[in-house]
Design a protein around this motif. Structure first.
Motif, PDB file in Angstrom:
ATOM      1  N   ILE A 195      -0.512  -8.646  -6.003  1.00 28.60           N
ATOM      2  CA  ILE A 195       0.589  -9.021  -5.215  1.00 28.60           C
ATOM      3  C   ILE A 195       1.765  -9.417  -6.245  1.00 28.60           C
ATOM      4  O   ILE A 195       1.377 -10.376  -7.184  1.00 28.60           O
ATOM      5  N   LEU A 196       2.881  -8.840  -6.237  1.00 25.64           N
ATOM      6  CA  LEU A 196       4.092  -9.302  -7.120  1.00 25.64           C
ATOM      7  C   LEU A 196       4.765 -10.614  -6.756  1.00 25.64           C
ATOM      8  O   LEU A 196       5.322 -10.159  -5.505  1.00 25.64           O
TER       9      LEU A 196
ATOM     10  N   ILE B 266      -2.572 -11.735  -8.805  1.00 25.81           N
ATOM     11  CA  ILE B 266      -1.311 -12.136  -8.763  1.00 25.81           C
ATOM     12  C   ILE B 266      -0.591 -11.567 -10.199  1.00 25.81           C
ATOM     13  O   ILE B 266      -1.069 -12.059 -11.224  1.00 25.81           O
ATOM     14  N   VAL B 267       0.649 -11.161  -9.998  1.00 22.62           N
ATOM     15  CA  VAL B 267       1.729 -11.096 -11.215  1.00 22.62           C
ATOM     16  C   VAL B 267       2.815 -11.610 -10.841  1.00 22.62           C
ATOM     17  O   VAL B 267       3.676 -11.359  -9.704  1.00 22.62           O
ATOM     18  N   VAL B 268       3.420 -12.374 -11.795  1.00 23.15           N
ATOM     19  CA  VAL B 268       4.448 -13.289 -11.565  1.00 23.15           C
ATOM     20  C   VAL B 268       5.605 -12.807 -12.404  1.00 23.15           C
ATOM     21  O   VAL B 268       5.603 -12.599 -13.631  1.00 23.15           O
ATOM     22  N   LEU B 269       6.621 -12.499 -11.924  1.00 20.98           N
ATOM     23  CA  LEU B 269       8.063 -12.169 -12.528  1.00 20.98           C
ATOM     24  C   LEU B 269       8.665 -13.502 -12.968  1.00 20.98           C
ATOM     25  O   LEU B 269       8.831 -14.284 -11.882  1.00 20.98           O
TER      26      LEU B 269
ATOM     27  N   LEU C 124      -4.235 -14.186 -13.195  1.00 21.57           N
ATOM     28  CA  LEU C 124      -2.647 -14.420 -13.146  1.00 21.57           C
ATOM     29  C   LEU C 124      -2.045 -13.979 -14.193  1.00 21.57           C
ATOM     30  O   LEU C 124      -2.474 -13.868 -15.561  1.00 21.57           O
ATOM     31  N   GLU C 125      -1.010 -12.905 -14.201  1.00 16.70           N
ATOM     32  CA  GLU C 125      -0.403 -12.110 -15.099  1.00 16.70           C
ATOM     33  C   GLU C 125       1.101 -12.247 -15.110  1.00 16.70           C
ATOM     34  O   GLU C 125       1.516 -12.532 -13.931  1.00 16.70           O
ATOM     35  N   LEU C 126       1.662 -12.702 -16.305  1.00 16.59           N
ATOM     36  CA  LEU C 126       3.135 -12.881 -16.113  1.00 16.59           C
ATOM     37  C   LEU C 126       3.900 -12.011 -16.700  1.00 16.59           C
ATOM     38  O   LEU C 126       3.501 -11.410 -17.766  1.00 16.59           O
ATOM     39  N   ILE C 127       5.148 -11.396 -16.115  1.00 17.24           N
ATOM     40  CA  ILE C 127       5.796 -10.506 -16.707  1.00 17.24           C
ATOM     41  C   ILE C 127       7.251 -11.288 -16.739  1.00 17.24           C
ATOM     42  O   ILE C 127       7.762 -11.832 -15.733  1.00 17.24           O
TER      43      ILE C 127
ATOM     44  N   VAL D 211       4.779  -7.469  -2.135  1.00 19.98           N
ATOM     45  CA  VAL D 211       5.673  -8.172  -2.966  1.00 19.98           C
ATOM     46  C   VAL D 211       6.368  -9.515  -2.290  1.00 19.98           C
ATOM     47  O   VAL D 211       6.358  -9.265  -0.800  1.00 19.98           O
ATOM     48  N   VAL D 212       6.213 -10.524  -2.787  1.00 20.40           N
ATOM     49  CA  VAL D 212       6.831 -11.624  -2.156  1.00 20.40           C
ATOM     50  C   VAL D 212       8.076 -12.190  -3.182  1.00 20.40           C
ATOM     51  O   VAL D 212       7.789 -12.610  -4.363  1.00 20.40           O
TER      52      VAL D 212
END
Length: 306
Positions: free
Chosen positions: A3-4, A27-30, A49-52, A67-68
């Motif tokens: 999930i982005l 989870i990928v967090v923008l 948890l991945e951060l971009i 995508v949320v």
């Protein structure tokens, strides 16, 4: 699911991430600031948890299941000057446009796009109960922001991607948000209703807010706008009296509407407009609120305050 999430360090986003990771989603967090996000989400650093910091390197969203989109400048933190209005709008619209563009570019797009909105979509509806079927024509700023935001998000919809729009009420949480701003005068014994006190406040407990998003993520036939607010909205006077009672404080210091307008300008509509919104679509789909009434919700939150 992979999930982005945008807006992952906000009040809703950070709690949502905690719940999703607990259910072993990836989870990928923008985020605009990786350092700030790691500080905010430090309790999750050992989890998936991945951060971009940008979507510029993304050509599509093929590798995401969902995508949320919760990103956006807080709407109540500053007066609505022309410059602030632009910031509020563009912080919502631009990221949503980019996400829609990437969904369209995907050969195997995310199966669901959940995008933020607010009950401000409805504007001032006085004491009339309303649900997601209400058609609104309004020139109010909050309606304009939400309408454009929703229309952009809806462009992502296809036979492969369903779109859910979160028309969110006032989120009650022990970790910040609107309630934190309300508490100070009550703790000093100066709490009371705002304006006439008759305007309805559509509220939702943070637990139900997050669980509703998870519900929409996993309910494959859910789509369109959803009122994210408890089944029993209350007038401002009732909310104020219940909060004072929960804090064991007096309730007598009413604030006239003209004072709110003097302090807040046009954004006073956030406190003075009446929105008796009901979560009709959520309840019809079978979602069950843990906190459907105000007093138990406030008691739980006050007990959990740091």
């Amino acid at each position: 699911m992979k999930i982005l999430i945008t807006g992952g360090t906000g009040l809703i986003g950070s709690e949502l991430i905690k719940q999703l990771i607990a259910h072993e989603h990836e989870i990928v967090v923008l985020t605009r600031s990786e350092k700030r996000s790691r500080e905010k989400l430090n309790h999750l650093t050992h989890d998936p948890l991945e951060l971009i910091t940008s979507l510029d390197s993304c050509h599509d969203l093929n590798h995401f299941d969902a995508v949320v989109n919760l990103a956006g400048e807080p709407i109540a933190d500053r007066r609505w000057t022309d410059a602030q209005k632009q910031i509020i709008c563009q912080s919502r619209w631009q990221i949503t446009e980019k996400l829609v563009e990437l969904i369209h570019a995907s050969s195997s797009p995310p199966s669901v796009f959940i995008s933020g909105s607010a009950v401000g979509f409805y504007g001032d509806q006085q004491e009339h109960p309303i649900d997601e079927n209400l058609q609104v024509q309004s020139h109010e700023f909050s309606h304009s922001v939400c309408t454009t935001w929703e229309n952009i998000a809806k462009k992502a919809e296809s036979e492969n991607t369903r779109v859910c729009l979160l028309r969110t009420g006032v989120v009650l949480s022990p970790d910040g948000g609107a309630l934190q701003k309300m508490l100070l005068p009550y703790r000093f014994g100066c709490g009371g209703p705002i304006g006439s006190g008759k305007q309805y406040l559509p509220w939702i407990h943070i637990h139900d807010m997050v669980q509703a998003i998870v519900f929409l993520l996993t309910t494959t036939y859910a789509h369109g706008p959803f009122n994210l607010c408890a089944p029993h909205p209350v007038p401002n006077k009732t909310f104020s009296k219940t909060l004072a009672k929960t804090l064991h404080k007096p309730h007598f210091m009413a604030v006239p509407a003209w004072v709110i307008r003097l302090i807040m300008g046009e954004s006073a509509a956030l406190l003075l407009d009446s929105t008796r919104a009901k979560p009709k679509k959520l309840t019809e789909l079978g979602f069950e609120f843990q906190y459907s009434h105000l007093e138990p919700a406030l008691k739980q939150i006050v007990q959990a305050l740091p």
